[in-house]
Every structure is written in structure tokens, then in C-alpha cells.
Design a protein around this motif. Structure first.
Motif, PDB file in Angstrom:
ATOM      1  N   ARG A  31     112.218  76.726  11.677  1.00 45.14           N
ATOM      2  CA  ARG A  31     112.427  75.918  12.855  1.00 45.14           C
ATOM      3  C   ARG A  31     111.716  74.511  12.649  1.00 45.14           C
ATOM      4  NH1 ARG A  31     109.324  74.336  16.955  1.00 45.14           N
ATOM      5  NH2 ARG A  31     108.106  76.318  16.853  1.00 45.14           N
ATOM      6  N   LEU A  32     110.354  74.336  12.223  1.00 49.61           N
ATOM      7  CA  LEU A  32     109.716  73.451  11.882  1.00 49.61           C
ATOM      8  C   LEU A  32     110.119  72.729  10.538  1.00 49.61           C
ATOM      9  CD1 LEU A  32     105.872  74.698  12.632  1.00 49.61           C
ATOM     10  CD2 LEU A  32     107.539  73.142  14.007  1.00 49.61           C
ATOM     11  N   ARG A  34     113.386  72.430   9.446  1.00 43.44           N
ATOM     12  CA  ARG A  34     114.539  72.079   9.850  1.00 43.44           C
ATOM     13  C   ARG A  34     114.061  70.723  10.672  1.00 43.44           C
ATOM     14  NH1 ARG A  34     116.485  75.687  12.990  1.00 43.44           N
ATOM     15  NH2 ARG A  34     117.775  76.762  10.963  1.00 43.44           N
ATOM     16  N   GLN A  35     113.196  70.850  11.456  1.00 41.80           N
ATOM     17  CA  GLN A  35     112.848  69.747  12.292  1.00 41.80           C
ATOM     18  C   GLN A  35     112.203  68.626  11.542  1.00 41.80           C
ATOM     19  OE1 GLN A  35     109.843  70.593  15.471  1.00 41.80           O
ATOM     20  NE2 GLN A  35     109.589  68.473  16.085  1.00 41.80           N
ATOM     21  N   TYR A  36     111.474  68.761  10.432  1.00 42.04           N
ATOM     22  CA  TYR A  36     110.884  67.710   9.852  1.00 42.04           C
ATOM     23  C   TYR A  36     111.408  67.471   8.485  1.00 42.04           C
ATOM     24  CZ  TYR A  36     107.109  68.111  13.242  1.00 42.04           C
ATOM     25  OH  TYR A  36     106.652  68.063  14.439  1.00 42.04           O
ATOM     26  N   ASN A  41     115.204  62.989   8.538  1.00 45.83           N
ATOM     27  CA  ASN A  41     114.326  62.196   8.838  1.00 45.83           C
ATOM     28  C   ASN A  41     114.059  60.914   7.710  1.00 45.83           C
ATOM     29  OD1 ASN A  41     112.844  63.318  11.605  1.00 45.83           O
ATOM     30  ND2 ASN A  41     113.021  65.072   9.901  1.00 45.83           N
TER      31      ASN A  41
END
Length: 331
Positions: A31-32, A34-36, A41
Motif C-alpha cells: 500500500r505504501l 503504491r502511494q509513494y 508522484n
């Protein structure tokens, strides 16, 4: 007590407890990551650094052996002994012989400038390491070798996603495939992209999206055009059927036919047969040459299921007086 430089609490970085299961750590890491992820980004240095840190934490905690070593040694990170003073009291067990693969070595935390250097030496923070020669003015040596042995500095390199092309399947309604235009798609890795689709797409066609794969690779969209209730593609031509009444079939005249550009008027001749085809020029599928195919319209003569009293009387009268005998040749 003094806080040591560069210590990283990997459990805190991932936001999990120290008794978290391997499956829980893996789930949180995905999850992290994919988020960062840098692809989601672009230009965000803070997110890029966070992505690297999360990867470093997962690299240690996902390996049972390295996690066990990390848990064992990291509990002393607030203790003194990493500032270079060898007179500083050491936690119990420091400096005692330990087995490291092929040989026993003494681990003395006082010989390391900070906790990160120590933990790098003990368990290795990353499986990917870069080495560089120390400056000539620096005479550091490996504390586990003779004073004449030169030490190679270790630089932690977080795991990087390799450049890889990926393929995704996209199913479109026939009208959307014909018109093209903007389409929002969601990929299996969680990303959402808005893509400008070209007009006149066909099943099996592949659309390339540069730099939208993994690690800067390309994304290939493989197109499937859904079946339609009215229209069927036959090469560059479009086939459809239109129903007509018995009176329209006998008398002929204008009827309305559907096309991808909207309904159009077409003229059918008198005495048209069921199954007979007519061609609407340039109403088919666009081709790469900039031309269009035709639309083929097949006539289907339909009989009414429910008649009014007046209609039934007229059909009965017609049956009495009609001269057309379609089965005359069968007798």
C-alpha cells in the motif's frame, strides 16, 4: 543517553507493531509503495525519498533472519557506545565473539561512528550496495581485519523498480471504439489514467502509451470491441438488419435505417424480398487510408402478431382477391 545518528525504526516507518506478521508487513508495504511510487508522484522528491525508505524497511523486515538480527541489535540503539569512545560502557554481549558465516568476529560498537554503520556491518541494510574508494587522507580500516587492510565504504541503495513494459486489456463499446476520445482506465496496480483514444479502433489493435509501464517502461493497451445488438463489423463494412411490414415490402418506399452517424432515409424498391441487401455508401468503418467502408442493410419482412378487427378484415379480403400464388411451381 544520547540519540544515535541515522537510526531508522523500520516498524515505525511501515506503521506496524513489532509483533506484526509477515503477511501484514507485506500488505502495508504494498500500500505504501503504491502511494509513494515515483510514477504516481512525478517531481515529488519527498515522495521519492519516502518510497526508498519504505523499500529499505521492507527489505529487512520481510526477511525472517535479517528481521531477527535487526530486532536483536536495534534494542540497544539508545545506548552509548557508538560515539567512538572505547571507554564507554557497552551493553551486555557487545564485543563478545559472534559467528558471521565462515568465521567468528568480535563486534565492537565503539568502533563505529553511528548505529547505521554498525547495523550495516552486522546484517546489511540493503542487498544492493555500491562501493567507492575512501579519500587518500582517510586511513580508516576494517575493524575486523588487520590495520593494513583498506575498508570499502558502503552506500545504501534502495530497491528500484526495473524498467519493464506491461500490457493491459481494454474492452470498449462499439460506439466508443468508433468515435474515440478521452477514456479513463484503471490498471491492476491501482493507477488511474486518462487516455485519449484514436477513432475507429478494432479488436486486436494495440495502443502504446510511453513511460506508463513499470520503472519508465511503456504500457500497451490491447483493444477488444464489444459485440453490438444492431451492428456487426465485416472488415471495413458494417452489417445490420432492418424490419419492414408486408405492405412496405410489396409497395416499396422510404424507410429509416440506423447508422453509427444516426438514422438515415433509404428507399427500397417494390416487391423487395426478405434477406435482400442494400448498400449505404461511405457509412461503414473508417480505414487507415482515410476512407470508409459501406453499410450493408439486410431486409427482414415481419408479419404482425396482433391485428385489429379492421386489419384482419382487410387481410381476409386481400386473401380472397390476390392473384399471387408463391407455391404454384410446387404442384
Amino acid at each position: 543517553m544520547q540519540n544515535l545518528q541515522n537510526f531508522r525504526d523500520y516498524y515505525e516507518i511501515l506503521g506496524v507493531t513489532k509483533d506484526a506478521s509477515s503477511e501484514e508487513i507485506k500488505k502495508v508495504y504494498r500500500r505504501l509503495a503504491r502511494q509513494y511510487h515515483p510514477d504516481l508522484n512525478p517531481g515529488n522528491k519527498e515522495a521519492e525519498e519516502k518510497f526508498k525508505t519504505v523499500g529499505e524497511a521492507y527489505e529487512i523486515l520481510s526477511d525472517p533472519s535479517r528481521r531477527s538480527q535487526y530486532d536483536q541489535f536495534s534494542r540497544y540503539w539508545k545506548q552509548k557506545g557508538f560515539a567512538g569512545s572505547k571507554q564507554t560502557p557497552k551493553p551486555r554481549g557487545w564485543g563478545e565473539p559472534r559467528t558471521n558465516g565462515r568465521t567468528n568476529q568480535n563486534v565492537d560498537p565503539g568502533e563505529f561512528p553511528d548505529f547505521e554503520s554498525f547495523i550495516n556491518q552486522v546484517i546489511g541494510v540493503s542487498s544492493r550496495k555500491e562501493t567507492k574508494k575512501p579519500p587518500t587522507s582517510n586511513t580508516n580500516t576494517d575493524p575486523f581485519r588487520t590495520p593494513r587492510s583498506k575498508v570499502a565504504y558502503t552506500v545504501n541503495t534502495p530497491p528500484r523498480t526495473p524498467r519493464r513494459d506491461i500490457e493491459a486489456r481494454l474492452t470498449l463499446p462499439l460506439e466508443k471504439a468508433y468515435q474515440g476520445g478521452n477514456e479513463r482506465i484503471r490498471l491492476e496496480d491501482g493507477r488511474s489514467l486518462e487516455v485519449t483514444m484514436p477513432p475507429a479502433m478494432v479488436t486486436g489493435q494495440t495502443i502504446r502509451l510511453r513511460n506508463q509501464g513499470l520503472g519508465g517502461g511503456d504500457l500497451y493497451l490491447k483493444i477488444t470491441v464489444e459485440s453490438h445488438s444492431l451492428f456487426k463489423l465485416e472488415g471495413a463494412n458494417i452489417f445490420c438488419q432492418i424490419p419492414v411490414t408486408p405492405s412496405e415490402a410489396v409497395l416499396g418506399g422510404q424507410v429509416e435505417a440506423p447508422t453509427l452517424d444516426g438514422p438515415v432515409k433509404m428507399t427500397i424498391p417494390p416487391a423487395v424480398r426478405s434477406g435482400q441487401r442494400f448498400r449505404l455508401a461511405n457509412k461503414g468503418w473508417p480505414t487507415d487510408a482515410g476512407k470508409r467502408g459501406d453499410q450493408l442493410v439486410e431486409i427482414q419482412i415481419m408479419t404482425p402478431k396482433n391485428l385489429t378487427d379492421e386489419e384482419r378484415q382487410l387481410y381476409e379480403k386481400l386473401q380472397e382477391i390476390e392473384s399471387f400464388k408463391p407455391r404454384a411451381d410446387l404442384i
